[in-house]
Design a protein around this motif. Structure first.
Motif, mmCIF file in Angstrom:
data_model
loop_
_atom_site.group_PDB
_atom_site.id
_atom_site.type_symbol
_atom_site.label_atom_id
_atom_site.label_comp_id
_atom_site.label_asym_id
_atom_site.label_seq_id
_atom_site.Cartn_x
_atom_site.Cartn_y
_atom_site.Cartn_z
ATOM 1 N N VAL A 41 -48.144 7.322 -16.248
ATOM 2 C CA VAL A 41 -47.343 6.972 -15.065
ATOM 3 C C VAL A 41 -48.289 6.579 -13.949
ATOM 4 C CG1 VAL A 41 -45.664 7.822 -13.418
ATOM 5 C CG2 VAL A 41 -45.518 8.530 -15.790
ATOM 6 N N GLU A 42 -47.929 5.489 -13.261
ATOM 7 C CA GLU A 42 -48.784 5.056 -12.166
ATOM 8 C C GLU A 42 -48.863 6.116 -11.081
ATOM 9 O OE1 GLU A 42 -45.492 2.337 -9.805
ATOM 10 O OE2 GLU A 42 -47.597 1.898 -9.572
ATOM 11 N N ARG A 94 -56.929 6.549 -9.997
ATOM 12 C CA ARG A 94 -55.481 6.436 -9.763
ATOM 13 C C ARG A 94 -55.078 4.978 -9.952
ATOM 14 N NH1 ARG A 94 -51.787 9.316 -6.048
ATOM 15 N NH2 ARG A 94 -53.585 10.638 -5.539
ATOM 16 N N LEU A 95 -54.053 4.732 -10.748
ATOM 17 C CA LEU A 95 -53.635 3.377 -11.083
ATOM 18 C C LEU A 95 -52.451 2.956 -10.232
ATOM 19 C CD1 LEU A 95 -53.832 3.509 -14.992
ATOM 20 C CD2 LEU A 95 -55.574 2.806 -13.369
ATOM 21 N N ASP A 96 -52.509 1.721 -9.767
ATOM 22 C CA ASP A 96 -51.397 1.118 -9.043
ATOM 23 C C ASP A 96 -50.856 -0.018 -9.911
ATOM 24 O OD1 ASP A 96 -50.924 -0.197 -5.646
ATOM 25 O OD2 ASP A 96 -49.555 0.031 -7.342
ATOM 26 N N ARG A 97 -49.697 0.199 -10.500
ATOM 27 C CA ARG A 97 -49.156 -0.774 -11.432
ATOM 28 C C ARG A 97 -48.962 -2.126 -10.770
ATOM 29 N NH1 ARG A 97 -45.510 -3.784 -13.053
ATOM 30 N NH2 ARG A 97 -44.553 -3.578 -11.017
ATOM 31 N N GLU A 98 -48.524 -2.140 -9.505
ATOM 32 C CA GLU A 98 -48.257 -3.405 -8.827
ATOM 33 C C GLU A 98 -49.560 -4.180 -8.578
ATOM 34 O OE1 GLU A 98 -44.985 -0.921 -8.806
ATOM 35 O OE2 GLU A 98 -46.894 -0.460 -7.809
ATOM 36 N N GLU A 99 -50.641 -3.450 -8.321
ATOM 37 C CA GLU A 99 -51.927 -4.117 -8.119
ATOM 38 C C GLU A 99 -52.478 -4.660 -9.427
ATOM 39 O OE1 GLU A 99 -54.837 -1.597 -6.442
ATOM 40 O OE2 GLU A 99 -56.490 -3.028 -6.674
ATOM 41 N N LEU A 100 -52.245 -3.918 -10.513
ATOM 42 C CA LEU A 100 -52.806 -4.321 -11.796
ATOM 43 C C LEU A 100 -52.023 -5.436 -12.453
ATOM 44 C CD1 LEU A 100 -53.664 -0.804 -13.262
ATOM 45 C CD2 LEU A 100 -55.259 -2.472 -12.329
ATOM 46 N N CYS A 101 -50.712 -5.351 -12.427
ATOM 47 C CA CYS A 101 -49.902 -6.281 -13.214
ATOM 48 C C CYS A 101 -48.933 -7.103 -12.388
ATOM 49 C CB CYS A 101 -49.117 -5.526 -14.288
ATOM 50 S SG CYS A 101 -50.179 -4.624 -15.437
ATOM 51 N N GLY A 102 -48.706 -6.741 -11.136
ATOM 52 C CA GLY A 102 -47.745 -7.496 -10.353
ATOM 53 C C GLY A 102 -46.353 -7.396 -10.959
ATOM 54 N N PRO A 103 -45.663 -8.521 -11.110
ATOM 55 C CA PRO A 103 -44.295 -8.466 -11.634
ATOM 56 C C PRO A 103 -44.228 -8.378 -13.164
ATOM 57 C CG PRO A 103 -44.841 -10.721 -11.083
ATOM 58 C CD PRO A 103 -46.000 -9.896 -10.641
ATOM 59 N N LEU A 109 -52.681 -2.381 -20.187
ATOM 60 C CA LEU A 109 -54.131 -2.567 -20.033
ATOM 61 C C LEU A 109 -54.772 -2.433 -21.406
ATOM 62 C CD1 LEU A 109 -54.808 -0.381 -16.861
ATOM 63 C CD2 LEU A 109 -54.276 -2.826 -16.985
ATOM 64 N N HIS A 110 -55.558 -3.430 -21.764
ATOM 65 C CA HIS A 110 -56.218 -3.428 -23.066
ATOM 66 C C HIS A 110 -57.628 -2.867 -22.926
ATOM 67 C CE1 HIS A 110 -53.079 -5.958 -24.937
ATOM 68 N NE2 HIS A 110 -53.034 -6.560 -23.762
ATOM 69 N N PHE A 111 -58.003 -2.032 -23.826
ATOM 70 C CA PHE A 111 -59.362 -1.510 -23.875
ATOM 71 C C PHE A 111 -59.736 -1.234 -25.322
ATOM 72 C CE2 PHE A 111 -58.700 3.015 -24.776
ATOM 73 C CZ PHE A 111 -57.341 3.162 -24.497
ATOM 74 N N GLN A 112 -61.037 -1.141 -25.533
ATOM 75 C CA GLN A 112 -61.562 -0.919 -26.872
ATOM 76 C C GLN A 112 -62.427 0.338 -26.879
ATOM 77 O OE1 GLN A 112 -62.156 -4.098 -25.453
ATOM 78 N NE2 GLN A 112 -60.248 -4.857 -26.338
ATOM 79 N N ILE A 113 -62.389 1.000 -28.018
ATOM 80 C CA ILE A 113 -63.299 2.132 -28.245
ATOM 81 C C ILE A 113 -64.427 1.612 -29.147
ATOM 82 C CG2 ILE A 113 -63.555 4.449 -29.167
ATOM 83 C CD1 ILE A 113 -61.810 4.276 -26.684
ATOM 84 N N LEU A 114 -65.639 1.687 -28.630
ATOM 85 C CA LEU A 114 -66.816 1.206 -29.369
ATOM 86 C C LEU A 114 -67.537 2.395 -29.997
ATOM 87 C CD1 LEU A 114 -68.923 -0.891 -30.166
ATOM 88 C CD2 LEU A 114 -69.985 -0.580 -27.924
ATOM 89 N N VAL A 128 -48.920 1.244 -18.266
ATOM 90 C CA VAL A 128 -48.750 1.906 -16.972
ATOM 91 C C VAL A 128 -47.259 1.867 -16.639
ATOM 92 C CG1 VAL A 128 -49.433 1.949 -14.573
ATOM 93 C CG2 VAL A 128 -51.043 1.160 -16.305
ATOM 94 N N ILE A 129 -46.646 3.023 -16.558
ATOM 95 C CA ILE A 129 -45.200 3.140 -16.317
ATOM 96 C C ILE A 129 -44.948 3.163 -14.825
ATOM 97 C CG2 ILE A 129 -43.172 4.583 -16.709
ATOM 98 C CD1 ILE A 129 -44.541 5.591 -19.237
#
Length: 785
Positions: A41-42, A94-103, A109-114, A128-129
Motif C-alpha cells: 500500500v502506498e 515511502r512510496l507515492d503511487r501518484e508520483e510513480l505511476c500517475g494515472p 514497479l519492475h525489479f530483478q533479483i540478481l 503499489v496499491i
C-alpha cells in the motif's frame, strides 16, 4: 454523537485494513505464481516487510548472502532493499503511487533479483496499491455561464471538470449540484476514463424573474470515507441570442513529432456563427485547460491556430486532449476537442546501469565474470531497441541475459605480464535514425600470480680480479629480473654448492642476497689459483618460490709479485762455478747461458738480461733475450786470466722485478792444460788463513763431485737415447771418465734448447777439463742472433 462517530471511524479503519491485507495477501499469492508479483500500500512506512524472498525461492537461510543476492531496478532510485542474511524483502522508502505511476493503473514497479555463483536473474513486480489520499480539485473554483432565457429544458451545458490523482474507486466518481431547482448534473466519462460534469436544464429560465443563479458543484470520489471538492457555478441569464458558434469538426486529431520546433502551428480550429454583428463574431479560448496544457500550447483567439510553446517529450506524455471553446459576441459558445498525438523520435541515448564489477582478476584464471550490467532506452519501437558491443581486440566477451541484462566475461586466462590493466569501453547503441549511443568505460586490473621464475641478464658471467686483492673487494654484480609483481618479483641471490667439492667456495667469495654483488673474501694468488667457477641462484618470494641459476667464471689476473729466479748457474752459496774459455776462441764464442724463470705470467714473465759489471768491459757480452754470454772480440795474451761478470735478469712487469747472478770466467790456452793457480794467486792463497783455504778446498771438492755425478747421469741418458741415431756416444779419448751431455731445455724465457758436451780426462793429477763446446749447429747461432 462523538462516540458514535469515533466508532464509525474505527469500523471504517478496520474495514480499510482488512481491504489492505486482502490486497497484500493477493499480491503474495500472485508472487508465488509465474508473475511473482508482490504488493504494498502506498505511503507505507520505510522498512515494511514485503515478503521473505528466501522462502519464496525455496532457499535456505543465508544462501542469498552466499550467492551475493541483490535487488536491481531501473534508474538510480532503489525502492526495495533486500536483507541477504534472512531473506526479508523490505520497503526502502515511502512510496507515492501518484508520483510513480500517475494515472496508470495498476501501478507496477519492475525489479530483478540478481543471484551470483551461479548467475541467475529472477524477475519480480511490486504493485503499489492506491489509498484515498487526494481530494478532487477543480481547475477553476468559480465558473461563469451565460444562458439565454429561451434555452429549452433538457439543454446540456458542459462544465469544468475536477481532477483526482487517485485511481480506481478512490478516483472521482460523480458530481452533484445544489440547489437544483432548475438544473441537475450528469456525470460523463472521457476516453481516458476521466469523468466530467454536464449541467442539464430542467426548467425554463426567466431573466426578468431571476437574472442569475449561483450553484455549488461538488465532485465526489469513491473512497471510504469519500473526499470531495467544490466549485461555484455562476449562471447569467441573457437575452435571446439564438445561434451559438459551431465548429467545423467536433473532434480534431493531429500527430506531432516530439522534436517539433517552438512556435510551430500544430492545427487550426475553425467555428462559425450564423448570427450577425457582434453576436456572430467568434473568439477562441482554451476551455478549462490544465496548467500543463497552457504551458505547452498557445491558442490564437482570432485565427484558431494552436502553436507549440514548449518542447514535447514523448517519454513524459504522448497524448494531449485539449478542449477548445468558440464564443460569439452574445456570449454563446461551442466546444470542440483537439487530440494531439506525440510521435516518438530518437532523442534519448541508451542508458547503462552497472550492477557489479569484479576487479582485480587473478591471471591464469579460466572464464570469469567481470561485470554485470543492464541497458535501457526510454524511446519506443526501433528507437528503443538496443545493441551492445565492445572492442574486438580485447580478451573479453559480452553475453546477453534476461531483461536486457548483459555479463562481461573473459575469453580465457589473462596474462598480467603481457597486459596488467584493461580499459574496456562498452558501447550501447539503439536502432533509431540517427542512431544514438552511450559509452561506458570499465577499468579491469589483472592481479599477479607467481608464474615467472627470475631470469638472469646473462647465463654466464666472466669476472676478472687482480691477485693480491684486498679482502671483501667487490668483484662484480649479477642481475636477475622477474616479470611478476610485488613479492613475486622480489629476487634473492645465493651461492649454490660448487660442482667441485674440493673448491673452498665459502672462503673465496660471498654474494649480497639483495642486489647480487659478489665479493672476494680473501686475497687471491694467481700462482695458486688462476680461475674458478661459481653457480649463483636467484629465487623470488612467491608461493611456491621459483628460481633460476647462472654460472659465474672468476678469472684471477696476474700481478708482478714474483722476481726472476736463476736456475743456472746455481747460486746456492757453494764454490762458484767457473766457465773455461780457450784463448783461441773467436768473437761470438758461447761462453755460457744464464737460465732463469719467473713465476708470473704474460709480460710479467718476459725476461731480459743485462751485463751490469765486468772485470774487463768490452770483452764479454750478454744477449738481452736469451741470456747467452758470448765473447765480444778475439782474446789476446794481454787479457787477464780470471774474469768476474755480474748479469742482471729483469722481468717486464710494472714495476719490474730483477735478480742478479755472478759468473766466473777463466781464460785457458787449451783444455789439455792443467788448471794451476797463478803465482800471484798462489801467493795470496798462501798468505790466507789456512782454515779458510781448507774450507774452500772442501766446498770445491763437494761441488765438483756433485757436478760430475750430474753430468755423468745426464750423459748416460743422452747417449742411450741418441745411440741408435748417431752410432756412438760421447768420445772419451783417454780418460777414466765418460763424456756427459748436459741438456738445458728452453724453460722460462729460453727460446732454444741447448746441449753441452763436457768430457773430463783422468790422465793428469789435476783432473782438468779437456774439451768444451756447444753441440749446436752453427746455423742455429745465427738464427738465435
Amino acid at each position: 454523537m462523538a462516540e458514535s462517530a469515533m466508532e464509525a471511524r474505527g469500523d471504517s479503519f478496520l474495514r480499510q485494513r482488512q481491504v489492505l491485507f486482502l490486497f497484500v495477501f493477493l499480491g503474495v499469492s500472485l508472487a508465488e505464481s509465474e508473475s511473482r508479483r508482490y504488493s504494498v500500500v502506498e505511503e507505507t512506512e520505510r522498512g515494511f516487510l514485503i515478503a521473505n524472498l528466501a522462502k519464496d525461492l525455496g532457499l535456505g537461510v543465508g544462501e542469498l548472502a552466499v550467492r551475493g543476492a541483490q535487488v536491481v531496478s531501473k534508474g538510480n532510485r532503489q525502492h526495495i532493499q533486500l536483507n541477504p542474511q534472512n531473506g526479508d524483502l523490505l520497503l526502502h522508502e515511502r512510496l507515492d503511487r501518484e508520483e510513480l505511476c500517475g494515472p496508470t493503473e495498476p501501478c507496477v514497479l519492475h525489479f530483478q533479483i540478481l543471484l551470483q555463483n551461479p548467475l541467475q536473474f529472477i524477475t519480480n513486480e511490486l504493485q503499489v496499491i492506491d489509498v484515498n489520499d487526494h481530494s478532487p480539485v477543480f481547475f477553476e473554483h468559480e465558473m461563469q455561464l451565460k444562458l439565454f432565457e429561451n434555452t429549452p429544458p433538457g439543454t446540456i451545458i458542459p462544465l469544468g471538470n475536477a481532477e483526482d490523482l487517485d485511481v480506481g474507486r478512490n478516483s472521482l466518481q460523480n458530481y452533484t449540484i445544489t440547489p437544483n431547482s432548475h438544473f441537475h448534473v450528469l456525470t460523463r466519462s472521457r476516453r481516458d476514463g476521466r469523468k466530467y460534469p454536464q449541467l442539464v436544464l430542467d426548467k425554463a429560465l426567466d431573466r426578468e424573474e431571476q437574472p442569475e443563479l449561483i450553484l455549488t458543484l461538488t465532485a465526489l470520489d469513491g473512497g471510504s470515507p469519500p473526499r470531495s471538492g467544490i466549485a461555484q457555478v455562476h449562471i447569467v441569464v441573457l437575452d435571446i441570442n439564438d445561434n451559438a458558434p459551431e465548429f467545423t469538426q467536433s473532434l480534431y486529431e493531429v500527430q506531432v513529432l516530439e522534436n517539433s520546433p517552438i512556435n510551430s502551428v500544430l492545427v487550426t480550429v475553425s467555428a462559425s456563427d450564423l448570427d450577425t454583428g457582434n453576436l456572430g463574431t467568434v473568439s477562441y479560448a482554451f476551455f478549462h485547460a490544465s496548467e500543463e496544457i497552457r504551458k505547452t500550447f498557445q491558442l490564437n483567439p482570432i485565427t484558431g491556430d494552436i502553436q507549440l510553446v514548449k518542447h514535447l517529450n514523448y517519454e513524459v506524455m504522448n497524448t494531449y486532449e485539449v478542449d477548445i471553446e468558440a464564443k460569439d459576441g452574445g456570449g454563446l459558445s461551442g466546444k470542440t476537442t483537439v487530440i494531439v498525438q506525440v510521435v516518438d523520435v530518437n532523442d534519448n541515448p541508451p542508458e547503462l546501469t552497472l550492477s557489479s564489477i569484479a576487479s582485480p582478476i587473478p591471471e591464469n584464471s579460466p572464464e570469469t565474470v567481470v561485470a554485470v550490467f543492464s541497458v535501457s532506452d526510454p524511446d519506443s519501437g526501433d528507437n528503443g531497441r538496443i545493441m551492445c558491443s565492445i572492442e574486438s581486440n580485447l580478451p573479453f566477451n559480452l553475453k546477453p541475459s534476461e531483461e536486457n541484462f548483459y555479463t562481461l566475461v573473459t575469453k580465457g586466462a589473462l596474462d598480467r605480464e603481457s597486459q596488467a590493466e584493461y580499459n574496456i569501453t562498452i558501447t550501447v547503441s539503439d536502432l533509431g535514425t540517427p542512431r544514438l549511443q552511450t559509452q561506458h568505460t570499465i577499468t579491469v586490473t589483472v592481479s599477479d600470480v607467481n608464474d615467472n621464475a627470475p631470469a638472469f641478464s646473462q647465463t654466464t658471467y666472466t669476472l676478472r680480479v687482480r691477485e693480491n686483492n684486498s679482502p671483501a673487494l667487490h668483484i662484480g654484480t649479477v642481475s636477475a629480473t622477474d616479470r611478476d609483481a610485488g613479492a613475486n618479483a622480489q629476487v634473492t641471490y645465493s651461492l649454490l654448492p660448487p660442482r667441485d667439492p674440493q673448491l673452498p667456495l665459502a672462503s673465496l667469495v660471498s654474494i649480497n642476497a639483495d642486489n647480487g654483488q659478489l665479493f672476494a673474501l680473501r686475497s687471491l694468488d694467481y700462482e695458486a689459483l688462476q680461475a674458478f667457477e661459481v653457480r649463483v641462484g636467484a629465487a623470488d618470494r612467491g608461493s611456491p618460490a621459483l628460481s633460476s641459476q647462472a654460472l659465474v667464471r672468476v678469472l684471477v689476473l696476474d700481478d708482478n709479485d714474483n722476481a726472476p729466479f736463476v736456475l743456472y748457474p746455481l747460486q746456492n752459496g757453494s764454490a762458484p762455478c767457473t766457465e773455461l774459455v780457450p784463448r783461441a776462441a773467436e768473437a761470438g764464442y758461447l761462453v755460457t747461458k744464464v737460465v732463469a724463470v719467473d713465476g708470473d705470467s704474460g709480460q710479467n714473465a718476459w725476461l731480459s738480461f743485462q751485463l751490469l759489471k765486468a772485470t774487463e768491459p768490452g770483452l764479454f757480452g750478454v744477449w738481452a733475450h736469451n741470456g747467452e754470454v758470448r765473447t765480444a772480440r778475439l782474446l789476446s795474451e794481454r787479457d787477464a786470466v780470471r774474469h768476474r761478470l755480474l748479469v742482471l735478469v729483469k722481468d717486464n712487469g710494472e714495476p719490474p722485478l730483477s735478480a742478479s747472478v755472478t759468473l766466473h770466467v777463466l781464460l785457458v790456452d787449451g783444455f789439455s792444460q792443467p788448471y794451476l793457480p797463478l803465482p800471484d794467486v798462489a801467493a795470496a792463497e798462501a798468505r790466507a788463513d789456512p782454515l779458510t783455504v781448507y774450507l774452500v778446498i772442501a766446498l770445491a771438492s763437494v761441488s765438483s763431485l756433485f757436478l760430475c755425478s750430474a753430468l755423468a747421469f745426464v750423459a748416460v741418458r743422452l747417449c742411450r737415447r741418441s745411440g741408435a741415431a748417431s752410432g756412438g756416444g760421447c768420445a772419451v779419448p783417454e780418460g777414466h771418465f765418460p763424456g756427459h751431455l748436459v741438456d738445458v731445455s728452453g724453460a722460462g724465457t729460453l727460446s732454444q734448447s741447448y746441449q753441452y758436451e763436457v768430457c773430463l780426462t783422468g790422465g793428469s793429477g789435476t783432473s782438468e777439463f779437456k774439451f768444451l763446446k756447444p753441440i749446436i749447429p752453427s746455423g742455429l747461432f745465427q738464427d738465435t742472433e
